[in-house]
Design an enzyme around this catalytic site. Structure first.
Site, PDB file in Angstrom:
ATOM      1  CB  ALA A  44     -34.989  23.314   8.966  1.00 20.08           C
ATOM      2  CE1 TYR A  93     -37.113  29.746  15.188  1.00 16.62           C
ATOM      3  CE2 TYR A  93     -39.089  30.907  14.491  1.00 16.62           C
ATOM      4  CZ  TYR A  93     -38.435  29.731  14.805  1.00 16.62           C
ATOM      5  OH  TYR A  93     -39.111  28.546  14.721  1.00 16.62           O
ATOM      6  CE1 TYR A 139     -35.168  41.793  15.673  1.00 20.08           C
ATOM      7  CE2 TYR A 139     -36.328  39.851  16.477  1.00 20.08           C
ATOM      8  CZ  TYR A 139     -36.306  41.203  16.199  1.00 20.08           C
ATOM      9  OH  TYR A 139     -37.419  41.968  16.439  1.00 20.08           O
ATOM     10  CG  ASP A 190     -37.586  20.772  10.416  1.00 18.09           C
ATOM     11  OD1 ASP A 190     -37.541  20.997   9.188  1.00 18.09           O
ATOM     12  OD2 ASP A 190     -37.594  21.673  11.271  1.00 18.09           O
TER      13      ASP A 190
HETATM   14  O1  KDG Z   1     -38.558  23.930  10.368  1.00 17.20           O
HETATM   15  C1  KDG Z   1     -38.886  24.560  11.542  1.00 17.20           C
HETATM   16  C2  KDG Z   1     -38.123  25.823  11.436  1.00 17.20           C
HETATM   17  O2  KDG Z   1     -38.922  26.788  10.831  1.00 17.20           O
HETATM   18  C3  KDG Z   1     -37.536  26.367  12.657  1.00 17.20           C
HETATM   19  O3  KDG Z   1     -37.017  25.406  13.530  1.00 17.20           O
HETATM   20  C4  KDG Z   1     -36.597  27.503  12.379  1.00 17.20           C
HETATM   21  O4  KDG Z   1     -35.056  26.822  10.708  1.00 17.20           O
HETATM   22  C5  KDG Z   1     -35.932  27.580  11.049  1.00 17.20           C
HETATM   23  C6  KDG Z   1     -36.348  28.620  10.114  1.00 17.20           C
HETATM   24  O5  KDG Z   1     -35.473  29.128   9.418  1.00 17.20           O
HETATM   25  O6  KDG Z   1     -37.516  28.951  10.017  1.00 17.20           O
END
Ligand code: KDG
Length: 351
Positions: free
Chosen positions: A35, A90, A107, A293
């Site tokens: 994020a 992830y 992960y 974001d």
């Molecule tokens: O805000 C989008 C996010 O979900 C992604 O980019 C990954 O930061 C992330 C998360 O922890 O889910």
């Protein structure tokens, strides 16, 4: 000199080759997520000086994250490599068209970023910025990360404006502490962004006045209602008078009269809030992940540029629209001149 510092974990993200449940996805494409770095990349792409502060492993995924984020023009000089812990990754599926739900598998337990702490991320890395952007995801990573957020949000002379996106990720909060931990952190910020869905989940309400009563601390509270509207409640200069809303600029039909009452802090001592509501443009959604974001980046871009509340919300919507229509977690924002033209269109275009 930087405009914005974003502190938080980024991961290599694996996007599915086709829709459907995770168990049936045969292949994945590598991308990046996280994020805070999403916000930094979007702000850099929009012409602001952005720094991302984090920790990654000494593995190839760490190399890839650093290269990719730096290629957006983000300053990554304060990101530290950890030879003992891996870079988080992830996997996710596409959202189900009917329910909008998607699967996420992280992960990241014990990742390099989970070792962020007041000792490993010195305050000096954020000092001097105009805005420090943080999210609730960091609070879920480890006790050290939580301590870091406390340190960074502690009141001190010359503290950057602290922006806090609540970003509740249920998969990271198994112990039931999210409502209190996130409320407490949000209340220490100057600007808070929260979605109505996560506010409902965390605190049982998405009513702006009720949320304001829960979060009297921040001068500005942005409440995003997905595809419908975004609003900001902003404290006007302290002046005597009953709690309430001083005025509205652009009402998109919601949140309705009940959202306009008692919107100042419980004591009313800080003066009333101004409520500004802007409806979201309609777009063909490809993937909603990362839209929050992008919205934050648009709103912060407008804040850095000294734009009024309506324009800040509109820039938030425009950057979110770019992310909604792209498959990954991160999308190139509209060019500034184009975004300014779109943001300046009349209420008929934005209705
Ligand atoms: O805000 C989008 C996010 O979900 C992604 O980019 C990954 O930061 C992330 C998360 O922890 O889910």
């Amino acid at each position: 000199l930087v405009d914005v510092v974003c502190v938080g974990e980024s991961m290599v993200t694996f996007l599915p080759s086709r829709p459907g449940p995770l168990a049936d996805v045969p292949a994945f494409t590598r991308a990046i997520g996280g994020a805070e770095s999403n916000v930094a990349c979007t702000l850099a792409a929009a012409g602001h000086r952005a720094r991302w502060v984090s920790r990654v492993g000494t593995d190839g995924f760490g190399d890839h994250l650093l290269d990719t984020v730096a290629a957006y023009g983000v300053d990554t000089g304060a990101v530290r490599r950890d030879p003992h812990r891996p870079t988080g990754v992830y996997f996710r599926t596409d959202a189900d068209r009917a329910t909008d739900a998607h699967e996420v598998v992280y992960y990241r337990a014990g990742s390099a970023a989970s070792a962020m702490s007041p000792a490993t991320v010195p305050y000096a890395t954020v000092a001097g910025a105009r805005i420090l952007h943080l999210t609730g995801i960091t609070a879920a990573l480890s006790a050290d990360c939580r301590a870091l957020l406390h340190e960074l949000t502690a009141p001190r002379p010359g503290r950057p404006l602290v922006s806090f996106d609540v970003n509740h990720r249920p998969a990271l909060w198994r112990d039931g502490t999210a409502p209190e931990v996130l409320r407490e952190l949000a209340d220490r910020a100057d600007l808070v962004l929260v979605g109505t869905d996560e506010a409902e989940r965390l605190w049982g309400t998405a009513d702006p006045a009720a949320l304001r009563a829960l979060l009297p601390g921040p001068a500005a509270l942005v409440v995003k209602d997905g595809a419908r509207t975004a609003l900001v409640l902003e404290r006007t200069a302290a002046r005597p008078g009953p709690p309430g809303v001083a005025g509205t600029e652009d009402t998109g039909g919601t949140p309705g009269p009940e959202g306009s009452e008692g919107a100042a802090g419980p004591s009313g001592a800080t003066g009333p809030d101004t409520l500004t509501v802007v409806p979201a443009p309609r777009v063909e959604v490809v993937s909603a992940v990362g839209a929050g974001d992008a919205f934050a980046a648009g709103f912060l871009s407008g804040t850095l540029r000294g734009l009024d509340a309506r324009a800040r919300l509109r820039h938030g919507h425009l950057m979110a629209a770019a992310a909604l229509t792209a498959p990954g977690d991160l999308a190139a924002p509209p060019r500034r001149a184009r975004a300014d033209r779109l943001a300046a269109l009349g209420a008929d275009a934005w209705g």
